[in-house]
Scaffold this active site. Sequence first.
Site, short mmCIF file in Angstrom:
data_model
loop_
_atom_site.label_atom_id
_atom_site.label_comp_id
_atom_site.label_asym_id
_atom_site.label_seq_id
_atom_site.Cartn_x
_atom_site.Cartn_y
_atom_site.Cartn_z
N TYR A 73 -78.07 13.24 -20.84
CA TYR A 73 -78.59 13.46 -19.49
C TYR A 73 -79.49 12.30 -19.08
O TYR A 73 -79.44 11.83 -17.94
CB TYR A 73 -79.38 14.78 -19.45
N PHE A 126 -70.02 0.65 8.69
CA PHE A 126 -68.94 1.52 8.23
C PHE A 126 -69.28 2.96 8.65
O PHE A 126 -70.44 3.29 8.82
CB PHE A 126 -68.80 1.41 6.71
N ASP A 127 -68.28 3.83 8.80
CA ASP A 127 -68.58 5.14 9.44
C ASP A 127 -69.58 6.01 8.67
O ASP A 127 -70.45 6.61 9.28
CB ASP A 127 -67.31 5.90 9.86
N ASP A 217 -73.92 -4.08 2.19
CA ASP A 217 -72.98 -2.98 1.99
C ASP A 217 -71.73 -3.63 1.41
O ASP A 217 -70.84 -4.07 2.13
CB ASP A 217 -72.70 -2.29 3.34
N ALA A 219 -68.99 -2.96 -0.73
CA ALA A 219 -67.86 -2.29 -1.38
C ALA A 219 -66.80 -3.31 -1.80
O ALA A 219 -66.17 -3.18 -2.84
CB ALA A 219 -67.25 -1.26 -0.44
N LYS A 260 -63.96 0.84 -4.51
CA LYS A 260 -63.22 -0.34 -4.05
C LYS A 260 -63.29 -1.41 -5.14
O LYS A 260 -62.59 -1.30 -6.13
CB LYS A 260 -63.77 -0.83 -2.71
N HIS A 452 -61.19 13.83 12.94
CA HIS A 452 -59.91 13.26 12.48
C HIS A 452 -59.42 13.89 11.18
O HIS A 452 -58.23 13.91 10.91
CB HIS A 452 -60.01 11.75 12.33
C1 LIG Z 1 -65.98 3.09 1.47
C2 LIG Z 1 -67.15 2.46 2.07
C3 LIG Z 1 -68.40 3.11 2.10
C4 LIG Z 1 -68.59 4.54 1.62
O1 LIG Z 1 -68.24 4.69 0.31
P1 LIG Z 1 -67.63 6.04 -0.29
O2 LIG Z 1 -67.45 5.70 -1.73
O3 LIG Z 1 -66.36 6.31 0.42
O4 LIG Z 1 -68.65 7.10 -0.07
C5 LIG Z 1 -69.46 2.43 2.65
N1 LIG Z 1 -69.33 1.19 3.16
C6 LIG Z 1 -68.15 0.55 3.15
C7 LIG Z 1 -68.05 -0.82 3.73
C8 LIG Z 1 -67.02 1.16 2.62
O5 LIG Z 1 -65.84 0.53 2.65
#
Ligand SMILES: *Cc1c(COP(=O)(O)O)cnc(C)c1O
Length: 461
Positions: A73, A126-127, A217, A219, A260, A452
Amino acid sequence: MQSKRPIPPYRIKMVEPIRIIDRKEREKKLIEAGYNPFKLHSEDVFIDLLTDSGTGAMSHFQWAALMKGDEAYAGSSSFFRLEKVVQAITGYLYVMPAHQGRGAEQVVIPALVKHPGMVFFSNIHFDTTRAHVELSGARAIDVVIPECFELDHYHPFKGNFDLVELEKQINAVKAENVAGIIMTITNNSAGGEPVSLENMKGVRKLAQAYHIPVIIDGARYAENAYFIKQREEAYRDCSIREIAKWQFDQGDIFLMSAKKDGLVNMGGLIAIKNDRHLFELCQTRIVPMEGFPTYGGLAGRDMEAMAVGLEEALDLDYLTYRIAECEYLGNRLLEAKIPIQTPVGGHAVFVDCGAMCPQIPYDQFPAQAVCNALYLEGGIRAVEIGSLLLGRDPDTSQNRQADREFMRLTIPRRTYTLEHLDYVADCLISVYQKRHELKGLAFEYESPILRHFTARFRVVT
Ligand SMILES: *Cc1c(COP(=O)(O)O)cnc(C)c1O
């Protein structure tokens, strides 16, 4: 000897059978799904290009690493292995895992909002990032370069910030009201378009002048580094790892969806360069949200797989093929005159369905209509990135109109072959030839937020 076709730098040692159901069944399944591919069962999909998030294949090194997971843990040795890898790649001092990208966002973003009415700037949020900014009571403002949405206009770094606009906006809201600048690399919502190191340095300089923290950010930071090597003269001879490090030098905080470029099916990361106070605040926040700071919602084995995946994603041969396969699909579509975002980005091909189906108004969702047609044609699942995704204006409750009605063909990492992509191209070309017959969609059911995912439609006749 150089091959014209990209060659994958790996071979297959485990396979997962896929099958296509016949046309009649596809029609039935799509009706059952309410004309919304999100609601299809994956076994009814032949080639799944919904997302590149968590859908990639792990290497045998990653599968082997899973067995070494330390499931303690607290203080798991798997955490310390992951921490060392992240520190070496980023140069950042403090590391915490999270269950995925949005988990990292929910811990860090509210911690940066010091008073009501603050603002975040990004090339494009990103959304989920936008959602966490808004949930924290702040505003999200995008300041991407205008070339971003000129689809057939070549620009090597369409993900770039408009630096003049950024400074203007900082002055307009006053620097003390800016909670942070979020550099999204690559710029997912713009088509996986990269941001140049020069532009990142420009953002850094502004941020320093105004004492604003910079959040990366990241990813797809490895794909972004590859594009920098390919397209930015000054870095042509540098290694991906060096370029990645310079990218991180331009930020203070790193948030990552490891689904990613972490090459895992589930996982996320928070890394903080040196702000001890922020780290302590996030350490407190992460416990009730994600878990104890040395596991953050992940099993020990997940952290082992991520530690290996992060290294593999920096491999030049891997990245060369990764980017080439996206470009390959893009080129097949361009040859057939299908309108797409160019140059093709790092993880997907974005098809301009507004241009393809001008007979369908934006509030009947042309890209959703093309996604459905592609499923009927070949059992392929793609995703709408347009006015359906954008939702309604909260004040007027009118449908908002997206800049572009995109269908995204997202390519999972190390998963499909060029034969699969050729098949996708053939099916889409066949849909394109019948594009004038496609019809719009009207809601049968619409949820108030994130519509969506769950919406049901009927075809407008
Ligand atoms: C996918 C993504 C996120 C969110 O990540 P999740 O693992 O889907 O929660 C944030 N920012 C960017 C640019 C992304 O492509």
